[in-house]
Design an enzyme around this catalytic site. Structure first.
Site, short mmCIF file in Angstrom:
data_model
loop_
_atom_site.label_atom_id
_atom_site.label_comp_id
_atom_site.label_asym_id
_atom_site.label_seq_id
_atom_site.Cartn_x
_atom_site.Cartn_y
_atom_site.Cartn_z
N LYS A 86 -9.54 -0.11 -14.07
CA LYS A 86 -9.03 0.01 -12.69
C LYS A 86 -7.54 0.35 -12.70
CE LYS A 86 -7.62 -3.74 -10.44
NZ LYS A 86 -6.26 -3.86 -9.87
N ASN A 87 -6.76 -0.40 -13.46
CA ASN A 87 -5.30 -0.23 -13.41
C ASN A 87 -4.83 1.05 -14.07
OD1 ASN A 87 -5.17 -2.49 -11.91
ND2 ASN A 87 -4.50 -3.82 -13.56
N ARG A 171 -1.77 -2.36 -2.67
CA ARG A 171 -0.36 -2.44 -3.09
C ARG A 171 -0.01 -1.26 -3.99
NH1 ARG A 171 3.25 -5.65 -3.37
NH2 ARG A 171 3.86 -4.68 -5.29
N CYS A 195 1.82 -10.59 -2.10
CA CYS A 195 0.40 -10.96 -2.06
C CYS A 195 0.24 -12.37 -2.60
CB CYS A 195 -0.43 -9.96 -2.87
SG CYS A 195 -0.21 -10.16 -4.63
N ARG A 200 6.42 -9.81 -5.28
CA ARG A 200 6.20 -8.45 -5.79
C ARG A 200 7.13 -7.42 -5.16
NH1 ARG A 200 -0.14 -7.74 -6.93
NH2 ARG A 200 0.68 -6.26 -8.43
N PRO A 201 8.44 -7.59 -5.30
CA PRO A 201 9.36 -6.59 -4.76
C PRO A 201 9.21 -5.25 -5.48
CG PRO A 201 10.51 -8.12 -6.20
CD PRO A 201 9.11 -8.65 -6.06
N VAL A 202 9.80 -4.20 -4.94
CA VAL A 202 9.75 -2.88 -5.58
C VAL A 202 11.16 -2.34 -5.83
CG1 VAL A 202 7.46 -2.25 -4.70
CG2 VAL A 202 9.51 -1.79 -3.29
N LEU A 204 12.90 -2.21 -8.48
CA LEU A 204 13.05 -1.42 -9.70
C LEU A 204 12.62 0.03 -9.47
CD1 LEU A 204 11.66 -4.04 -12.24
CD2 LEU A 204 14.06 -3.37 -11.93
N ASP A 443 -3.27 -10.91 -15.99
CA ASP A 443 -4.55 -10.71 -15.30
C ASP A 443 -5.70 -11.44 -15.99
OD1 ASP A 443 -3.78 -7.22 -14.50
OD2 ASP A 443 -3.08 -9.12 -13.66
N VAL A 465 4.77 -14.02 -15.57
CA VAL A 465 4.95 -12.71 -14.94
C VAL A 465 5.00 -12.82 -13.41
CG1 VAL A 465 3.98 -10.38 -14.63
CG2 VAL A 465 3.88 -11.51 -16.88
N ARG A 549 -12.69 -5.44 -5.47
CA ARG A 549 -11.56 -4.54 -5.66
C ARG A 549 -11.41 -4.15 -7.13
NH1 ARG A 549 -6.80 -7.29 -4.84
NH2 ARG A 549 -6.03 -5.35 -5.70
C1 EPZ Z 1 0.35 -4.12 -12.35
O1 EPZ Z 1 0.95 -4.53 -11.12
C2 EPZ Z 1 -1.14 -4.42 -12.21
N1 EPZ Z 1 -1.66 -3.71 -11.06
C3 EPZ Z 1 -1.34 -5.91 -12.00
O2 EPZ Z 1 -2.75 -6.17 -12.01
C4 EPZ Z 1 -0.75 -6.66 -13.18
O3 EPZ Z 1 -0.85 -8.03 -12.95
C5 EPZ Z 1 0.74 -6.28 -13.32
O4 EPZ Z 1 0.88 -4.86 -13.46
C6 EPZ Z 1 1.36 -6.92 -14.55
O5 EPZ Z 1 0.66 -6.60 -15.70
C7 EPZ Z 1 -1.97 -2.40 -11.20
O6 EPZ Z 1 -1.79 -1.77 -12.21
C8 EPZ Z 1 -2.56 -1.75 -10.00
P1 EPZ Z 1 4.69 -5.21 -12.21
P2 EPZ Z 1 2.47 -4.11 -10.79
O7 EPZ Z 1 5.50 -4.21 -11.47
O8 EPZ Z 1 2.77 -2.82 -11.37
C9 EPZ Z 1 8.33 -7.93 -10.75
C10 EPZ Z 1 -4.81 -6.99 -11.21
O9 EPZ Z 1 -5.25 -8.15 -11.11
N2 EPZ Z 1 8.89 -6.69 -10.18
O10 EPZ Z 1 4.58 -5.05 -13.67
O11 EPZ Z 1 2.67 -4.30 -9.34
C11 EPZ Z 1 7.10 -8.39 -9.97
O12 EPZ Z 1 7.43 -9.14 -8.85
C12 EPZ Z 1 -3.35 -6.69 -10.81
O13 EPZ Z 1 -5.47 -6.04 -11.62
C13 EPZ Z 1 10.16 -6.72 -9.63
O14 EPZ Z 1 10.82 -7.76 -9.60
O15 EPZ Z 1 3.22 -5.29 -11.57
C14 EPZ Z 1 6.34 -9.19 -10.99
O16 EPZ Z 1 6.78 -10.50 -10.99
C15 EPZ Z 1 -2.67 -7.87 -10.23
N3 EPZ Z 1 10.64 -5.57 -9.09
C16 EPZ Z 1 6.69 -8.48 -12.29
O17 EPZ Z 1 7.83 -7.67 -12.05
C17 EPZ Z 1 9.92 -4.39 -9.10
O18 EPZ Z 1 10.40 -3.37 -8.60
C18 EPZ Z 1 5.57 -7.59 -12.82
O19 EPZ Z 1 5.23 -6.66 -11.83
C19 EPZ Z 1 8.64 -4.38 -9.68
C20 EPZ Z 1 8.14 -5.55 -10.22
#
Ligand code: EPZ
Length: 570
Positions: A86-87, A171, A195, A200-202, A204, A443, A465, A549
């Site tokens: 999926k991811n 998301r 969520c 989960r800020p963006v 970065l 996950d 995480v 999902r």
């Molecule tokens: C991906 O989410 C996966 N989703 C998530 O899987 C997975 O848990 C996560 O990576 C970590 O491995 C998909 O690929 C669709 P991150 P993503 O950006 O990219 C912080 C599932 O169950 N962060 O690596 O959204 C954030 O808050 C899902 O399949 C910032 O602070 O995760 C988190 O604490 C759930 N600023 C950490 O980094 C940012 O701009 C990791 O988030 C981005 C992230």
């Protein structure tokens, strides 16, 4: 234009949940005075900067909708086929926006999230059809069951503005922001909001866009507007404004290896003019899979799958200006491309989290099953926890040699057999902390908490995480599992009985009482299904809207392994 927020975050809602203990990168960044409004919106779950758990998850856990009736004391046997990841597929689909020629994706699972991402692409002009490989018949995905092979044609982009209706369901829609910005020089993307598992800020992603030369702002309504256009930018549709590709950046570093930010910035850099080096990048297999697809479409990405990725962009400002003028002269209404890749055919990697979930299902029911295809390197850290628990593994060749191109030792697909500990007393407690790849995947954390409950002794499961990924603990406690979540750590006293009666070694079931339990997110719901397999009697697991999902026909696959699992849609 408001300047980008400083990284110094002052304590907020998270502080009440002990954010003080949170490392800086986990605290949402803050704006200036406008921030109060943003925070207010965030509390309504509409903005990612300082959002806390969106209300929806809990609401959906309140007994609404369908459920799985999971029979306990299960024993599993046989072979289960692992679907496409999926991811990986979500990132691959978002990445097709960088391609001005069709991309054929194979091994695509039919999941709610995948269909949501297809709707996001179609909302900006993409044509997505499901290809029947034997007949060559192409059908729109809304008319078919099962996906498998998709043809994604993003040659025409009709808008670079994503609407809240399409993106609010997923998301990961935000993964499309980078490719769209790089392709058209303009993107409007609503902020995804938090969520059940975290804020989960963006930030970065947005900082990365700025580092690649884009100007970024967040509107009153919480929409990100990013552009490479210079001068005034207030008319919404960027059709005839921006002509400049992004600019490569020799030293971009991520303060945390965010998977989504790496996907988005790596794709954006592939269309930039010049070379970008992303340090501190996420090394997840899904990132390497996306790079493989983009390289097949003409990108030049090296080092994906490690923490340093070098991208030589194909962008060319002069060519972009020429293209824009030509389309203006021709009165083309589509959004002009400032840069793009070609097309390709790509097969998505197998889903390492689905594989991990079935490995835990076998271990907690003390069953031996086989899974394929699996890439060992992708599930190694999960296997390490299972080995500590007392499982053993055997590998053999996959029955269907599906991967031929660029298959090397680390990405070779195998058939994996899991052999559980001989008895409950051989099931040892585990201690693990989740971490970015190659660490234990977050996950898998809820499922591994269920594994810990099947061990004889005390286990410690630490979540590093996401800041609030423990909602499953409360539900497991309702089933009689002795588990406590304190801060980032879940302590599980396994094999313990909270019921009056001990269970013998022969019996598979632990002292779990059957109850109605509610999943608050995708992996939490899967974990409750696994716990149900070990309970006495039948457990009703609610939260199918989450499960569907990310798991394709989980109930059918478990039934094929001999479990008594029934889907009730009421
Ligand atoms: C991906 O989410 C996966 N989703 C998530 O899987 C997975 O848990 C996560 O990576 C970590 O491995 C998909 O690929 C669709 P991150 P993503 O950006 O990219 C912080 C599932 O169950 N962060 O690596 O959204 C954030 O808050 C899902 O399949 C910032 O602070 O995760 C988190 O604490 C759930 N600023 C950490 O980094 C940012 O701009 C990791 O988030 C981005 C992230």
């Amino acid at each position: 234009m408001a300047s980008m927020p400083s990284a110094r975050a002052a304590p907020d809602a998270l502080a009440r949940r002990g954010a003080r203990a949170q490392p800086a990168w986990r605290r949402p960044v803050r704006h200036h005075a406008a921030c109060a409004r943003v925070r207010r919106d965030a509390r309504l779950g509409t903005c990612a900067y300082a959002s806390s758990s969106a209300p929806t998850a809990r609401a959906s856990g309140a007994g609404g909708g369908g459920h799985l009736a999971v029979g306990g004391d299960a024993r599993l046997s046989g072979l289960v086929r692992v679907g496409g990841a999926k991811n990986a597929v979500l990132a691959l689909l978002a990445g097709t926006l960088a391609c001005s020629e069709p991309v054929t994706l194979t091994n695509v699972p039919d999941l709610r999230d995948v269909r949501s991402m297809i709707a996001v692409l179609e909302s900006v002009g993409a044509k997505v059809t499901r290809l029947n490989e034997s007949t060559g018949d192409a059908r729109t995905v809304s008319d078919v069951d099962g996906l498998g092979t998709l043809r994604v044609d993003c040659s025409r982009i009709t808008s670079s503005a994503f609407t809240i209706d399409t993106v609010s369901k997923l998301r990961a829609s935000f993964f499309a922001a980078g490719p769209m910005l790089a392709r058209t020089g303009w993107v409007e993307m609503p902020l995804p909001g938090g969520c059940a598992i975290g804020a989960r800020p963006v930030d970065l992603h947005l900082r990365g866009f700025e580092a690649l030369g884009a100007r970024v702002r967040v509107t009153e309504e919480g929409t990100v507007v990013a552009t490479t256009a210079v001068g005034d930018d207030d008319d919404a549709d960027g059709a005839c404004r921006s002509t400049a590709p992004l600019r490569g950046r020799a030293d971009m570093s991520l303060r945390f290896p965010s998977v989504g930010a790496t996907h988005s910035l790596m794709t954006a850099a592939a269309l930039a003019e010049g070379t970008t080096v992303i340090r501190g990048a996420a090394a997840e297999p899904e990132v390497a899979d996306l790079a493989r697809m983009l390289n097949a479409a003409g990108a030049d990405i090296r080092g994906a799958g490690t923490d340093t990725i070098t991208v030589r962009g194909v962008g060319d400002a002069k060519a972009a200006a020429r293209m824009a003028n030509d389309s203006k002269k021709k009165g083309v209404l589509d959004v002009a491309s400032v840069a793009s890749l070609g097309g390709c055919a790509h097969r998505a990697i197998p889903d390492r989290i689905e594989a991990g979930t079935f490995l835990v299902a076998a271990a907690v029911t003390r069953s031996s099953i086989e899974l394929e295809p699996v890439i060992l390197n992708h599930v190694r850290s999960t296997m390490d926890v299972l080995e500590a628990f007392g499982c053993a593994f055997e590998t053999s060749a996959v029955s269907e040699k599906s991967r031929t191109e660029n298959e090397n030792e680390t990405s070779r697909e195998v058939r994996l057999r899991v052999i559980p500990p001989a008895s409950r007393t051989d099931a040892r407690p585990v201690t693990f902390a989740t971490a970015p790849f190659p660490g234990v995947p977050t996950d898998m954390q809820p499922q591994l908490c269920v594994l810990a409950s099947a061990a004889s002794g005390v286990s410690f499961c630490r979540e590093t995480v996401f800041e609030s990924r423990v909602a499953h603990v409360e539900q497991l406690r309702l089933m009689g599992v002795d588990a406590v979540a304190e801060g980032e750590t879940v302590t599980v006293r396994g094999g313990a009985t909270t019921g009056e009666s001990e269970v013998s070694d022969e019996q598979n079931a632990y002292a779990y009482e059957t109850r109605d339990v509610f999943g608050s997110d995708l992996r939490a719901t899967a974990a409750l299904v696994l716990a149900g397999l070990c309970a006495k009697g039948t457990t009703r697991v609610f939260g199918l809207e989450h499960l569907d999902r990310g798991y394709e026909r989980l109930d059918e696959k478990l039934r094929a392994l001999g479990a008594d699992v029934a889907r009730r849609e009421e």
